[in-house]
Design a protein around this motif. Structure first.
Motif, short mmCIF file in Angstrom:
data_model
loop_
_atom_site.label_atom_id
_atom_site.label_comp_id
_atom_site.label_asym_id
_atom_site.label_seq_id
_atom_site.Cartn_x
_atom_site.Cartn_y
_atom_site.Cartn_z
N TYR A 149 0.84 -1.32 -0.08
CA TYR A 149 0.25 -0.06 0.07
C TYR A 149 0.88 1.17 0.10
CZ TYR A 149 0.97 -0.32 5.03
OH TYR A 149 1.68 -0.44 6.40
N VAL A 150 0.38 2.34 -0.70
CA VAL A 150 1.00 3.60 -0.59
C VAL A 150 1.36 4.14 0.63
CG1 VAL A 150 0.96 5.82 -1.80
CG2 VAL A 150 -0.04 3.76 -3.24
N ASP A 151 2.49 4.63 0.63
CA ASP A 151 3.11 5.41 2.02
C ASP A 151 2.30 6.56 2.18
OD1 ASP A 151 5.29 5.07 4.22
OD2 ASP A 151 5.10 7.05 3.61
N LYS A 152 2.05 6.86 3.43
CA LYS A 152 1.28 8.18 3.61
C LYS A 152 2.18 9.50 3.49
CE LYS A 152 -2.09 6.24 7.02
NZ LYS A 152 -2.61 6.23 8.06
N GLN A 153 3.32 9.05 3.35
CA GLN A 153 4.39 10.42 3.08
C GLN A 153 4.64 10.71 1.70
OE1 GLN A 153 4.84 12.34 5.82
NE2 GLN A 153 3.56 11.26 6.68
N THR A 154 4.04 9.86 0.73
CA THR A 154 4.25 10.26 -0.55
C THR A 154 3.36 11.48 -1.02
OG1 THR A 154 2.21 8.76 -1.25
CG2 THR A 154 4.41 7.85 -1.29
N PRO A 155 3.94 11.95 -2.16
CA PRO A 155 3.21 13.23 -2.64
C PRO A 155 1.55 13.06 -2.74
CG PRO A 155 5.16 12.86 -3.69
CD PRO A 155 5.10 11.70 -3.08
N TYR A 156 1.22 11.70 -3.31
CA TYR A 156 -0.14 11.55 -3.62
C TYR A 156 -1.00 11.63 -2.14
CZ TYR A 156 -4.29 9.36 -5.56
OH TYR A 156 -5.74 9.23 -6.00
N MET A 157 -0.55 10.81 -1.27
CA MET A 157 -1.18 10.71 -0.24
C MET A 157 -1.18 11.99 0.69
SD MET A 157 -2.58 7.73 -0.24
CE MET A 157 -3.19 7.32 1.58
N ARG A 158 -0.06 12.96 0.48
CA ARG A 158 0.02 13.99 1.38
C ARG A 158 -1.04 14.97 0.55
NH1 ARG A 158 5.67 13.66 1.01
NH2 ARG A 158 5.52 15.59 -0.38
N LEU A 159 -1.16 15.05 -0.63
CA LEU A 159 -1.85 15.98 -1.45
C LEU A 159 -3.51 15.67 -0.95
CD1 LEU A 159 -2.35 18.19 -3.76
CD2 LEU A 159 -2.59 16.34 -5.28
#
Length: 453
Positions: free
Chosen positions: A329-339
């Motif tokens: 699963y995508v990490d919460k600190q990635t640009p997508y999740m932060r955005l």
């Protein structure tokens, strides 16, 4: 054992075999990729509606760039290597018909849609992984990928990009003709590829009359095998893959796929959930979230033990997402999740999605409407498919459709003004290097794969 260029997997009695050797296929579905789903990547409503909003915000060039990079990063050789390391040997690949045909130019096959599908199939083959092509969204609508509008599919749910609550594929010959044509083109393209295990002709159909689905299956079987007599056909049961009561004698070289739904250990929702639980995390506000997950892992292990005992092949749902049930699963600190963090929180509180949703925050709003509906038209409790109870259907039409269609515009606005480099970074958030592994889940799958060798 690996196939030679002339060795196809085939069905022999109750087994899938390669030559004289039985093969048990074990793996996952690559959901959210060539058939996107809202809970998997975070958008609201249906894929065609989200794409329309995104195109309006980004413009043609940036729109095409972002989604091409998304498809590129979502599965690479790194994913194939991880998958192989877990002992998994088959990847089920859901696809949306829109990659192969435009509604405004029907019955014309788009070879460009094969670009990423070929790449992933070849990547899997390189690592000794079979693939199953799954038509998750069949033709049947009045909107293109760039427009909003009413869309009908093979079932009544978001995961076939329906935008509606009716499955009208079975009522319109033109939609069926187009489905046949797409499968004929796919069969032409893959007929000699022995690493393709077979073709899953329709995902989770819901035909209220039953017989129309069976007639379509027979037509598809004849059309595909006139071109490709070798590949296995995978046929889902009716009513979301659960009902085989109207099926007759098995077709040759065919696997009948049951979707093993269970209600045990999921959020406070009347929905049924398929093979592969959803999981809690620390942000859900539950002090016992780890204990809850332990019970869900235990339920999964029991399911796997039954499949292992009966030597049944399986594909868990799902390989990759933003944190509900994916093996990674995508990490919460990635640009997508932060955005998208504020939007994802809002969507969760509104219970905007259907899958894995907790309806507790909105229950007090919908309970009076449900009481009124049942009193006004009690026959709704008998509506097909009965596995979708009245409260689920009410939520589907009001939250998952009417409200969520409007949320698409809000989602797309987060991407406004983004440069090509920024869009690349957002898409790259879905690369394996930007993801975390759900370690306990993967350990369970790896142990089951090892136990069957």
């Amino acid at each position: 054992m690996s196939p030679s260029p002339n060795d196809f997997l085939v069905v022999r009695g109750e087994e899938i075999v390669l030559g004289d050797d039985p093969i048990i296929l074990k793996g996952a579905g690559l959901g959210g990729w060539m058939n996107m789903e809202n809970f998997i990547t975070g958008y609201p409503a249906h894929e065609h509606q989200m794409r329309a909003a995104m195109k309006q915000v980004l413009g043609e060039e940036k729109y095409e760039y972002f989604f091409d990079k998304f498809l590129e990063y979502f599965w690479t050789d790194e994913d194939a290597a991880l998958y192989q390391s877990l002992g998994l040997n088959c990847l089920r690949i859901p696809v949306n018909y829109r990659h192969f045909e435009d509604d405004l130019n029907p019955r014309v096959f788009k070879a460009s849609g094969l670009k990423h599908l070929d790449r992933v199939i070849d990547s899997c083959a390189k690592h000794g992984i079979y693939t199953i092509i799954d038509l998750h969204s069949a033709p049947g609508g009045r909107s293109s990928i760039y427009q909003t509008g009413t869309v009908y599919r093979q079932n009544i749910e978001w995961h076939c990009d329906s935008g509606n609550h009716q499955a009208l594929l079975y009522a319109h010959k033109d939609f069926q003709d187009r489905t046949v044509l797409i499968w004929e083109e796919l069969a032409k393209h893959y007929k000699d590829n022995t690493w393709v295990a077979g073709y899953n002709l329709l995902n989770e159909p819901t035909d209220s009359e039953h017989v129309r689905l069976l007639a379509l299956y027979e037509r598809l079987e004849k059309a595909v095998r006139a071109i490709d007599p070798n590949h296995i056909l995978f046929l889902d049961g009716n009513t979301f893959g659960m009902d085989f009561s109207h099926f007759g004698e098995p077709l040759p070289n065919t696997v009948y796929a049951c979707h093993d739904y269970s209600t045990y250990g999921f959020p406070s929702s009347p929905e049924l959930f398929t093979f592969g639980p959803v999981y809690q995390n620390a942000d859900d506000g539950l002090s016992n979230w780890e204990e809850i997950n332990d019970s869900r892992y235990s339920a999964l292990e029991h399911q796997l033990s039954i499949y292992r005992r009966d030597k049944a092949s399986w594909a868990i749902w799902l390989y990759k997402d933003i944190g509900f049930q994916g093996m990674v699963y995508v990490d919460k600190q990635t640009p997508y999740m932060r955005l998208l963090e504020p939007f994802l929180k809002k969507k969760k509180l509104l219970a905007a999605d259907c899958w894995g949703v907790d309806i507790a925050p909105v229950k007090q709003i919908f309970q009076p409407m449900l009481d009124w509906l049942l009193a006004a038209v009690p026959g709704i409790a008998e509506r097909y498919p009965k596995v979708k109870k009245p409260d689920v259907m009410l939520g589907r039409m009001v939250r998952n459709m009417l409200m969520s269609e409007e949320l698409c515009h809000e989602y797309a606005e987060f991407f406004r003004g983004k440069s090509f480099d920024e869009l690349d970074a957002l898409a790259k958030s879905f690369s394996l290097g930007s993801c975390n592994q759900r370690s306990r889940l993967n350990e369970i799958l790896k142990a089951d794969a090892a136990a069957s060798r």
